[in-house]
Design an enzyme around this catalytic site. Structure first.
Site, PDB file in Angstrom:
ATOM      1  N   ASP A  54     -28.351  21.835 -23.455  1.00 43.35           N
ATOM      2  CA  ASP A  54     -29.029  22.480 -22.327  1.00 43.35           C
ATOM      3  C   ASP A  54     -30.319  21.742 -21.967  1.00 43.35           C
ATOM      4  O   ASP A  54     -30.500  21.298 -20.835  1.00 43.35           O
ATOM      5  CB  ASP A  54     -29.344  23.938 -22.674  1.00 43.35           C
ATOM      6  CG  ASP A  54     -29.917  24.709 -21.492  1.00 43.35           C
ATOM      7  OD1 ASP A  54     -29.361  24.582 -20.384  1.00 43.35           O
ATOM      8  OD2 ASP A  54     -30.906  25.434 -21.675  1.00 43.35           O
ATOM      9  N   SER A  75     -27.851  17.314 -40.309  1.00 47.51           N
ATOM     10  CA  SER A  75     -27.720  17.681 -41.719  1.00 47.51           C
ATOM     11  C   SER A  75     -26.699  18.792 -41.885  1.00 47.51           C
ATOM     12  O   SER A  75     -26.295  19.119 -43.005  1.00 47.51           O
ATOM     13  CB  SER A  75     -29.074  18.128 -42.291  1.00 47.51           C
ATOM     14  OG  SER A  75     -29.519  19.321 -41.659  1.00 47.51           O
ATOM     15  N   ARG A 127     -26.656  22.496 -31.231  1.00 50.11           N
ATOM     16  CA  ARG A 127     -26.013  21.596 -30.271  1.00 50.11           C
ATOM     17  C   ARG A 127     -26.074  22.178 -28.860  1.00 50.11           C
ATOM     18  O   ARG A 127     -26.290  21.458 -27.884  1.00 50.11           O
ATOM     19  CB  ARG A 127     -24.567  21.343 -30.679  1.00 50.11           C
ATOM     20  CG  ARG A 127     -23.881  20.336 -29.757  1.00 50.11           C
ATOM     21  CD  ARG A 127     -22.414  20.175 -30.052  1.00 50.11           C
ATOM     22  NE  ARG A 127     -21.786  19.359 -29.009  1.00 50.11           N
ATOM     23  CZ  ARG A 127     -20.489  19.322 -28.783  1.00 50.11           C
ATOM     24  NH1 ARG A 127     -19.652  20.024 -29.531  1.00 50.11           N
ATOM     25  NH2 ARG A 127     -20.004  18.566 -27.803  1.00 50.11           N
ATOM     26  N   GLY A 151     -33.088  20.403 -18.321  1.00 44.01           N
ATOM     27  CA  GLY A 151     -34.196  21.183 -18.842  1.00 44.01           C
ATOM     28  C   GLY A 151     -33.698  22.468 -19.472  1.00 44.01           C
ATOM     29  O   GLY A 151     -32.535  22.857 -19.311  1.00 44.01           O
ATOM     30  N   ASP A 187     -33.021  25.588 -19.178  1.00 41.40           N
ATOM     31  CA  ASP A 187     -32.867  26.623 -18.150  1.00 41.40           C
ATOM     32  C   ASP A 187     -31.569  27.403 -18.291  1.00 41.40           C
ATOM     33  O   ASP A 187     -31.176  28.138 -17.383  1.00 41.40           O
ATOM     34  CB  ASP A 187     -32.939  26.002 -16.754  1.00 41.40           C
ATOM     35  CG  ASP A 187     -31.803  25.013 -16.491  1.00 41.40           C
ATOM     36  OD1 ASP A 187     -31.042  24.697 -17.440  1.00 41.40           O
ATOM     37  OD2 ASP A 187     -31.669  24.552 -15.345  1.00 41.40           O
TER      38      ASP A 187
END
Length: 335
Positions: free
Chosen positions: A78, A199, A73, A83, A85
């Site tokens: 991020d 999952s 997550r 992007g 980073d």
């Protein structure tokens, strides 16, 4: 046949080579060309960087298997915003981690630990963005996912603004979800595959109650939800009737539960109308994602290979390289 169609799609998108023996995928698309496989070894700047990361993840995982979904997550939060980073790691009253969508993010302690170790071994060399990508790969591998190659050489962002966080609600429509993934350079197979990250892990009841009690503001539960599963979920997530009411956590995949294991049972649950989140259940409402869900429910290796490819693609979204950004000494603060 659908299986052949999916396999060919995986083989050709972005110039991909799959190695069935190891279920590894190498992506050589435009974004990945900015990165290098085993960057720190190739440039002799920190030859054992990936081993150092893996060792710390293994130690942490033995005591807390939930680190796998937490890092998944965290990486998603991020990469999908500004992007890959590591901007989501930065502290501050208005940083990305303070956005409502990022409530409950975890995994920061492990990233900090890895950074401390790497700064002792190779000061100022390994970026927090690479650490997050490598640690996520290693954690989900321990949970049962393939150990896919992570191309490295990312640099860390200098800014983090909660106003830029546009992560969508888990109740969005299929079309909205597909549009969001496409805006990040990902396709329908990537979306169906990356949602398979559900999952394992948990979510708050507040993201589920509308499906249980007020689907599309009808005052009724979702008509597609399996009635027995609906009853089970209602016991765990009572109606929210007052401000300040507790917001329990429920497993995204009750089949894996506290084991947080990476399995294809997530797709079997979709086909049985037993998904916890609406965005997951909607994979059944489109012909392409329905077929993909069927393939993955029947063939775990197909899912694992596709997961390797899609994770590599996600990890290359809008990366900073060369002289862009910086290499943080502390992942929570810019230098």
């Amino acid at each position: 046949m659908v299986m052949i169609h999916i396999f060919l799609t995986v083989m050709v998108v972005g110039g991909v080579s799959l190695f069935p023996e190891t279920a590894e995928a190498i992506v050589m698309g435009p974004s990945m060309q900015k990165l290098t496989w085993h960057y720190y070894k190739v440039y002799n700047t920190c030859e054992n960087a990936e081993n150092f990361v893996r060792h710390q993840v293994e130690i942490f995982y033995k005591n807390d298997k939930s680190i796998a979904p937490k890092l998944l997550r965290l990486l998603y939060s991020d990469c999908f915003v500004s992007g890959c980073d590591a901007s989501v790691l930065l502290e501050g009253p208005n940083s990305e981690k303070m956005a409502p969508q990022n409530r409950g993010l975890g995994g920061f302690v492990l990233i900090d630990k890895i950074k401390i170790v790497l700064e002792q071994r190779c000061p100022g060399v390994v970026s927090c963005a690479d650490i997050l990508n490598l640690a996520t790969r290693d954690a989900v591998h321990l949970a049962g996912a393939p150990s896919y190659p992570v191309f490295t050489g990312r640099r860390d962002g200098l800014t983090s603004d909660k106003q830029t966080v546009d992560l969508p609600s888990p109740s969005i429509s299929w079309d909205q979800a597909m549009s969001y993934f496409k805006s990040r350079g990902l396709n329908v197979l990537d979306m169906a595959t990356l949602l398979g990250s559900h999952s394992m892990g948990r979510t708050h009841c507040s993201y589920v109650v509308d499906r249980l009690y007020n689907y599309n503001k009808t005052g009724k539960p979702s008509p597609t939800m399996n009635k027995y599963f609906l009853s089970e979920m209602a016991k765990q997530c009572p109606p929210r009737t007052r401000k300040g009411q507790t917001d329990p956590l429920v497993y995204l995949n009750p089949d894996s539960g506290s084991n947080h294991s990476f399995t294809s049972s997530f797709y079997s649950r979709i086909l049985s109308n037993k998904s916890v989140l609406e965005v997951d259940q909607q994979l059944l409402y489109n012909d392409d994602t329905k077929q993909i869900s069927k393939e993955f429910s029947e063939g775990f290796e197909d899912f694992r290979k596709s997961f390797a490819l899609s994770m590599s693609k996600m990890g290359a979204i809008n990366v900073l390289t060369k002289t862009e950004g910086e290499i943080r000494k502390d992942c929570r603060h810019i230098n």
